[in-house]
Each structure stands twice: as structure tokens, then as C-alpha cells.
Design an enzyme around this catalytic site. Structure first.
Site, PDB file in Angstrom:
ATOM      1  N   ASP A  53       0.800  -1.089   0.059  1.00  0.00           N
ATOM      2  CA  ASP A  53      -0.125  -0.010  -0.065  1.00  0.00           C
ATOM      3  C   ASP A  53       0.686   1.304  -0.021  1.00  0.00           C
ATOM      4  OD1 ASP A  53      -2.012  -2.018  -0.037  1.00  0.00           O
ATOM      5  OD2 ASP A  53      -2.763  -1.049   2.115  1.00  0.00           O
TER       6      ASP A  53
ATOM      7  N   ASP B  36     -15.429  -3.356  -1.899  1.00  0.00           N
ATOM      8  CA  ASP B  36     -15.319  -3.514  -0.560  1.00  0.00           C
ATOM      9  C   ASP B  36     -16.428  -3.331   0.081  1.00  0.00           C
ATOM     10  OD1 ASP B  36     -12.303  -3.164  -1.389  1.00  0.00           O
ATOM     11  OD2 ASP B  36     -12.685  -0.850  -1.428  1.00  0.00           O
TER      12      ASP B  36
END
Length: 245
Positions: free
Chosen positions: A8, A130
Site C-alpha cells: 500500500d 469493498d
């Protein structure tokens, strides 16, 4: 079963967030290329990159870092998400050596965009879903929509999407175990592969996912667990390879 380490990216560094909160961040490395090498040396067969700044700003911010990783490991499939909102960005990533582009927020807001991408870039588009309590969250998890994860996945099944990355955001970064039940429920509702994400903590989680691989769960993204050492990626990869053989 693919074990896919996550890198990330925030401000050019390798970080992890808890539940997608930009203010709840842990910096793991100032050099994401070195981090990628660590996972490549451990035997990974794919990398998962996220442009966290891009997810919030709606455009690529860490593109040069992504390109550097792709150029350093040209034979390794890489998937990238975060701030991909137009065809030009997809083209730029593919030109840089990335194999798959993950569309998240834009897929919810504009399903036709994904359909068009699949037609223009066949085999290179993944949709990232998500969800919290089965409902889709968007805009870096800042907003919860009225769309169910299953309904959204089924919309893209026939469009040519290569896979669905399914993240349970209630568990992401919390080291609470993967939500296998919800992941399998989604996987069994569609025919394209589902990659589990969020909450994978230890080898028991990986073994649990291996048990449902035949039900459509083709891989899992590993984040905080491999950075904090509750999963040794080399050992996990060796175990998965032994089961496969």
C-alpha cells in the site's frame, strides 16, 4: 491458491491502514521496491499494489513508484488499484508493465465504465468490491452505498472482468481473521474467480481459504499479517505449493 502480498503506497512509502483510515497509518518501509523484492524472494507469484493517495484524490499519485516496481520485476504479474477513473490511467499502467488494473469506486458509480474497459483491455480488468455488512463501500471506504456486493459482482461477471477482489472492510487491518463465509457466498454467486482480502491473520486463515478454493476463492491478499510476522510468506507459499502438487 494465489498468495498476493499487498504494498500500500502513501506519499511514496509502503504503509498499512486500519479499516481504510488515512489517519490510522503504519509506515513499514521508505522503499517500496525493496519491499517488493522481499516478497519476490519469498516466492510470491503476484503483487497487489494500492495507490492510497490516488484512492482519495481520484487520480494516480504514486504512479512513478508503481512503474519502478514493475520495471524491477518485469516477469511478475502485478495488480494495481486506487484512483483509476479513466482509460488513460489504465493504458499508462499497462504500458508501465502492470498486468491488471483494479476498478473500485468508479465501478459502483459508473458500471458502463468497467464494461467499456473490459472491451478495450480484455483480460486486464479486475473489479475491487469493498463491503461492510454485505453492502458496497466507496471513495476509500468513506461512503457506504445502497448496492449489495453480490449484485455488483453479478453485473460485471459477463463483461469480461478477470476477477473480483473482495474486501471485508470491517476486518481489514484488524488481524481478526478472514470472513470466509461472506467471501464464499460471493464466490458461489458468480463464475469468475474471487480474491479474498481483509483480515487474513495466520496460517489457519490460509488453510481455511484453501478448503474453499474449489468453491471459487482463487487467492488472497496478505497485508498486515506478513508485515507484522504473523504469517511467514515463504513458509505459507511453500505450504500452498505442496498442497497444489
Amino acid at each position: 491458491m494465489l498468495l498476493i502480498p499487498a504494498i500500500d503506497l502513501k506519499d511514496g512509502k509502503c504503509v498499512r491502514l486500519r479499516q481504510g483510515l488515512m489517519e490510522d497509518v503504519t509506515v513499514f518501509s521508505d522503499n517500496p521496491v525493496d519491499t517488493a523484492k522481499r516478497w519476490v524472494d519469498a516466492g510470491t507469484k503476484r503483487l497487489h499494489l494500492v495507490d492510497l493517495n490516488g484512492a482519495f484524490e481520484g487520480k494516480p499519485v504514486n504512479g512513478e513508484v508503481v512503474k519502478a516496481i514493475a520495471q524491477a520485476f518485469p516477469d511478475l504479474p502485478i495488480q494495481i488499484g486506487g484512483g483509476i477513473r479513466d482509460e488513460e490511467t489504465v493504458q499508462a499502467y499497462l504500458d508501465a508493465g502492470v498486468q491488471y488494473c483494479i476498478i473500485g469506486t468508479k465501478a459502483v458509480q459508473d458500471p458502463q465504465f468497467v464494461i467499456d474497459l473490459c472491451a478495450k483491455f480484455p483480460g486486464h480488468i479486475i473489479v475491487g468490491i469493498d463491503a461492510k455488512n454485505g453492502m458496497v463501500a466507496t471513495d476509500g471506504w468513506a461512503e457506504e452505498s445502497t448496492t449489495s456486493a453480490i449484485d455488483l459482482a453479478q453485473k460485471f461477471e459477463k463483461a469480461g472482468v478477470s476477477a473480483i477482489v473482495y474486501t471485508d472492510i470491517a476486518r481489514d487491518g484488524m488481524m481478526q481473521g478472514v470472513n470466509i463465509d461472506e467471501t464464499v457466498k460471493l464466490a458461489e454467486s458468480i463464475s469468475i474467480p474471487v480474491i479474498a482480502s481483509g483480515g487474513v491473520t495466520n496460517m489457519d486463515d490460509i488453510k481455511g481459504l484453501l478448503e474453499v478454493e474449489s468453491r471459487g476463492v482463487s487467492g488472497t491478499i496478505l497485508g498486515r499479517s506478513i508485515y507484522e510476522g504473523t504469517i511467514d510468506l515463504a513458509e505459507a507459499q511453500a505450504y500452498v505449493d505442496s498442497v497444489a502438487s
